[in-house]
Scaffold this active site. Structure first.
Site, PDB file in Angstrom:
ATOM      1  N   GLY A  35      -4.690   1.842   7.189  1.00 38.85           N
ATOM      2  CA  GLY A  35      -5.716   1.572   6.185  1.00 38.85           C
ATOM      3  C   GLY A  35      -7.057   2.104   6.642  1.00 38.85           C
ATOM      4  O   GLY A  35      -7.375   2.097   7.828  1.00 38.85           O
ATOM      5  N   ASP A  69     -10.151  -6.213   9.660  1.00 41.45           N
ATOM      6  CA  ASP A  69      -9.788  -7.602   9.966  1.00 41.45           C
ATOM      7  C   ASP A  69     -10.274  -8.072  11.331  1.00 41.45           C
ATOM      8  O   ASP A  69     -10.251  -9.268  11.616  1.00 41.45           O
ATOM      9  CB  ASP A  69      -8.266  -7.781   9.898  1.00 41.45           C
ATOM     10  CG  ASP A  69      -7.726  -7.625   8.490  1.00 41.45           C
ATOM     11  OD1 ASP A  69      -8.450  -7.976   7.547  1.00 41.45           O
ATOM     12  OD2 ASP A  69      -6.593  -7.150   8.332  1.00 41.45           O
ATOM     13  N   ARG A  88     -13.176  -2.667   1.802  1.00 48.39           N
ATOM     14  CA  ARG A  88     -12.926  -1.465   2.604  1.00 48.39           C
ATOM     15  C   ARG A  88     -13.901  -0.338   2.282  1.00 48.39           C
ATOM     16  O   ARG A  88     -14.005   0.631   3.023  1.00 48.39           O
ATOM     17  CB  ARG A  88     -11.504  -0.943   2.345  1.00 48.39           C
ATOM     18  CG  ARG A  88     -10.396  -1.818   2.874  1.00 48.39           C
ATOM     19  CD  ARG A  88      -9.076  -1.059   2.815  1.00 48.39           C
ATOM     20  NE  ARG A  88      -7.967  -1.883   3.239  1.00 48.39           N
ATOM     21  CZ  ARG A  88      -7.615  -2.102   4.503  1.00 48.39           C
ATOM     22  NH1 ARG A  88      -8.335  -1.550   5.472  1.00 48.39           N
ATOM     23  NH2 ARG A  88      -6.586  -2.859   4.797  1.00 48.39           N
ATOM     24  N   MET A 100     -10.104 -10.603   2.283  1.00 46.51           N
ATOM     25  CA  MET A 100      -8.950 -10.056   2.999  1.00 46.51           C
ATOM     26  C   MET A 100      -8.746 -10.789   4.323  1.00 46.51           C
ATOM     27  O   MET A 100      -9.663 -11.384   4.871  1.00 46.51           O
ATOM     28  CB  MET A 100      -9.138  -8.560   3.231  1.00 46.51           C
ATOM     29  CG  MET A 100      -8.845  -7.723   1.999  1.00 46.51           C
ATOM     30  SD  MET A 100      -8.908  -5.965   2.366  1.00 46.51           S
ATOM     31  CE  MET A 100      -7.915  -5.333   1.022  1.00 46.51           C
ATOM     32  N   GLY A 139      -5.030   0.969  13.216  1.00 43.16           N
ATOM     33  CA  GLY A 139      -4.753  -0.410  13.602  1.00 43.16           C
ATOM     34  C   GLY A 139      -3.667  -0.499  14.656  1.00 43.16           C
ATOM     35  O   GLY A 139      -3.233   0.509  15.221  1.00 43.16           O
TER      36      GLY A 139
END
Length: 748
Positions: free
Chosen positions: A27, A142, A272, A184, A94
């Site tokens: 992402g 995150d 985002r 999120m 990530g």
């Protein structure tokens, strides 16, 4: 350990003839583009050939590649790299992307053998590319990767969330309404937790801390009677039995139990998007530079590493140690060991959670203490002052103290402009910019008698000063006057708050992050749509060059002139010539920053005229003085969160000192340890006596003698394509990521 000029030359020799590839995977996260830029320019700086892998949100595209999960896909990837001569790979993504990259590295030898067997590459090519170096940059909104304080994109996502919350609170003032915001965080509650702390949310749901049985009754009791309620729900929130808690269920519950008009806002992928925050731009730049150095220094026996942040400094983290610890958090949550899951998230997450709980459950104490606390702002306004005042007032009231607010700093204290604060007095203060208490630069020396009279009149037991250099200097003057006035023998604490970030005893002051972001926004607006134009932008900061330097890194400035880095007319001419050559090619815009007091004679007007004259026929030149725009506006998420936590910690410290120094019906505190600056050094909170800081202070220029951010200057110049010296650069250390390292992490 500094990098010597010999080390630098060795690094350049190592880089010559080598190839680095950069890809973004998974992402997208704001700040990845800045990381790609930094890796590219640092790679070129050390003499390497740099490739960008497309479709690897970012300028080179970011994708989750199913083919790469198969050996056939990784075989094709290995062939493509060998064909280009690439043996150094920087992956920004990530934990899934970085785990895949590590597997790719582990299989590299066997993949090359298979390519030789199939006749796709020669045995000689395989021997020339027999080892693949991997370095990871963690891009994730995150902030869920163990071992690093922050991941690329998390701060920008918080900016998007706070923008929505601010808009909601503005529109809801005229209605009695409850808002349920879903953010999120399917497996990690970082965004929900920090946005709740930064907004003063009334209730919070995160996956790491499911609510206990009966939470519905407690939540409704908590929000009953309030005109405006904010409830924040992480998308992965569950109850104690693992059952999901959707935002719609929370809304229906409030409507059914309380009859409140309740709305749900699901933020989704808006988190985002948008412009990356200044923090993310600077973070990405620092990590990208360190990634290239790590690749150049890697050997066949060096394990794959991720570049993380520890106390504002880049560090090298063994990649799979981080991945395994990150997996342990999810395992703990799956097995309902939630207290352990919070600890495994790290010291900063645990601290945020504890402070949120502390503020969420507190109410004014019914039992009163013998103490009273006075809070005042000193110096120029700075974003975050009000957040610190709010948390300090509420925690002090919860401790049973009487709380006074002082208008207009030490001048107001001398005039007796003191009024008592109640719990509701600070409602909604967290998101307010400036100083709601009013602030002045006046120092106490000229008003000492009057100040002492006010302290005696109101029986003030302690002072909390939220302010800049004048706040620190003022408390130092009060401390030095203790020998003449017993009334000043009380605990005194300074929370640094100034956009200049020039208070000794701390790496960061409240307001500096907001000011850097404000500078970035204004510069971007000025430069948009222009061609062949150079902007000379003047920043605030007094003699301190923090704002100019950090804003310069964040906006990609071509030069940033500051007092701490002396320059002469030859340096100016070199800069003009360098920029002129760039503008003759494909560069359309130039940015030159000047700190307001960087030089007595080379004024903003002088620099503007110099660039205008020397660049004539190549570019035109404009001036922009940011001025007090940097002081205003809503506080950034960092400043709200930082201010809230500093306010809490200050009151806890003051309460401890009051108890320790209470004798014979009065407080008498006269040791140096009872007059302190509350600062953040690396990532450790410290209370530094103002008398100890005196030796570290340049009072003439109103700043510390040594400033940590000065080491960022070589990076600023390198990213502007100067062949600058990196001999002052301090390479990142290797930090292992284990249960023990996380358990002793003191992250604030």
């Amino acid at each position: 350990v500094k990098m010597s000029s010999m080390d630098l030359e060795k690094l350049k020799m190592t880089g010559a003839g080598r190839a680095i590839a950069v890809l973004t995977s998974g992402g997208d996260a704001q700040g990845m583009n800045a990381a790609v830029r930094a890796v590219t320019r640092m790679g070129i700086y050390v003499g390497a050939k740099v490739y960008l892998i497309y479709e690897g949100g970012t300028v080179i595209g970011s994708a989750r590649c199913k083919a790469f999960t198969t050996r056939e896909g990784r075989l094709a990837a290995a062939f493509n790299l060998v064909k280009k001569g690439i043996t150094n790979l920087c992956v920004c993504g990530g934990d899934g992307s970085l785990t895949g990259a590590n597997l790719f590295r582990t299989e590299w030898s066997s993949l090359l053998e298979e390519l030789v067997q199939k006749g796709r590459i020669t045995d000689t090519m395989a021997k020339q590319h027999n080892h693949l170096n991997i370095v990871g940059l963690v891009g994730s909104i995150d902030n869920d990767f163990c071992g690093t304080d922050m991941t690329i994109g998390a701060d920008s996502a918080l900016h998007r969330i706070m923008e929505i919350i601010d808009a909601i609170m503005t529109t809801a003032q005229s209605h009695q309404r409850t808002f349920v915001l879903e953010v999120m965080g399917r497996h990690c509650g970082y965004l929900a937790l920090v946005s709740a702390l930064a907004s003063g949310a009334d209730w919070l749901f995160i996956p790491e801390a499911p609510p206990q049985e009966g939470w519905e009754d407690r939540m409704c009791s908590r929000i009953k009677g309030s005109r405006l309620n904010i409830i924040i729900v992480a998308e992965g929130a569950v109850d104690i039995h693992g059952k999901p808690i959707p935002s719609t269920y929370v809304k229906d519950l409030v409507v059914k139990r309380l009859g409140y008009d309740t709305r749900v806002t699901v933020l989704g992928h808006v988190q985002r998007g948008g412009t990356p925050s200044a923090f993310d731009r600077i973070l990405s730049s620092k990590l990208g530079v360190e990634a290239v150095i790590a690749l150049m220094e890697a050997s066949p026996t060096t394990p794959a590493c991720a570049i993380g942040l520890s106390g504002n400094h880049p560090v090298r983290l063994p990649l799979m140690e981080c991945v395994e610890m990150t997996k342990l958090v999810q395992t703990a949550m799956n097995e309902k060991r939630f207290d352990e899951a919070i600890k495994l998230r790290g010291g900063s997450f645990e601290n945020n959670w504890n402070i949120y709980k502390l503020l969420a459950i507190q109410k004014p104490s019914q039992s009163k203490s013998n103490f009273s606390l006075a809070i005042l702002n000193v110096g120029a306004p700075a974003a975050g002052m009000n957040a610190a005042a709010r948390s300090a007032v509420r925690l002090a009231l919860a401790h049973g103290h009487k709380v006074y607010a002082v208008q207009d700093g030490f001048q107001g204290l001398a005039k007796g402009e003191v009024f008592e604060m109640e719990w509701h007095s600070v409602a909604g203060w967290t998101g307010q910019g400036g100083s709601l208490l009013g602030t002045k630069r006046t120092l106490p020396n000229k008003h000492m008698e009057k100040i002492v009279e006010t302290i005696a009149k109101f029986n003030i037991s302690a002072l909390l000063v939220i302010g800049g250099f004048e706040g620190y200097e003022g408390v130092l003057q009060l401390f030095e006057a203790r020998s003449r006035y017993d009334e000043l023998c009380i605990p005194m604490c300074v929370i640094p708050a100034t956009i200049s970030n020039n208070v000794p005893g701390t790496d960061f002051s409240l307001g500096a992050d907001t000011a850097v972001n404000a500078g970035c926004d204004k510069i971007k607006q000025s430069a948009t749509g222009t061609k062949r134009r150079v902007f000379v932008v003047e920043t605030m900061g007094g003699f301190c060059g923090y704002l100019a330097t950090c804003t310069g890194i964040a906006v990609g400035a071509d030069a940033a002139y500051i007092f701490e880095d002396p320059f002469n007319i030859h340096d100016l001419k070199t800069n003009v010539d360098h920029l002129t050559e760039k503008m003759k090619k494909d560069i359309q815009r130039g940015l030159v920053l000047r700190n307001e007091k960087c030089h007595e004679n080379y004024t903003t007007d002088f620099i503007h005229k110099l660039y205008s004259s020397e660049g004539k026929g190549v570019f035109d030149c404009r001036v922009n003085v940011l001025g007090h725009l940097q002081q205003g506006g809503a506080p950034s998420p960092f400043d709200r969160n930082f201010g809230t936590k500093l306010g809490v910690r200050a009151v806890q410290w003051i309460s401890e000192r009051l108890t320790e120094n209470f004798r014979q019906d009065r407080v008498f505190a006269n040791s140096p340890e009872t007059a302190c600056v509350l600062g953040l050094n690396r990532k450790v909170i410290a209370f530094s006596p103002v008398t100890d800081l005196k030796a570290e202070t340049d009072f003439e220029h109103r700043m510390p003698k040594v400033q940590w951010w000065f080491k960022l200057r070589p990076m600023l110049k390198m990213l502007a394509k100067y062949q600058t010296s990196f001999c002052e650069y301090v390479p990142g250390e290797i930090e292992h990521v284990t249960r023990r390292s996380i358990s002793i992490d003191s992250g604030f």
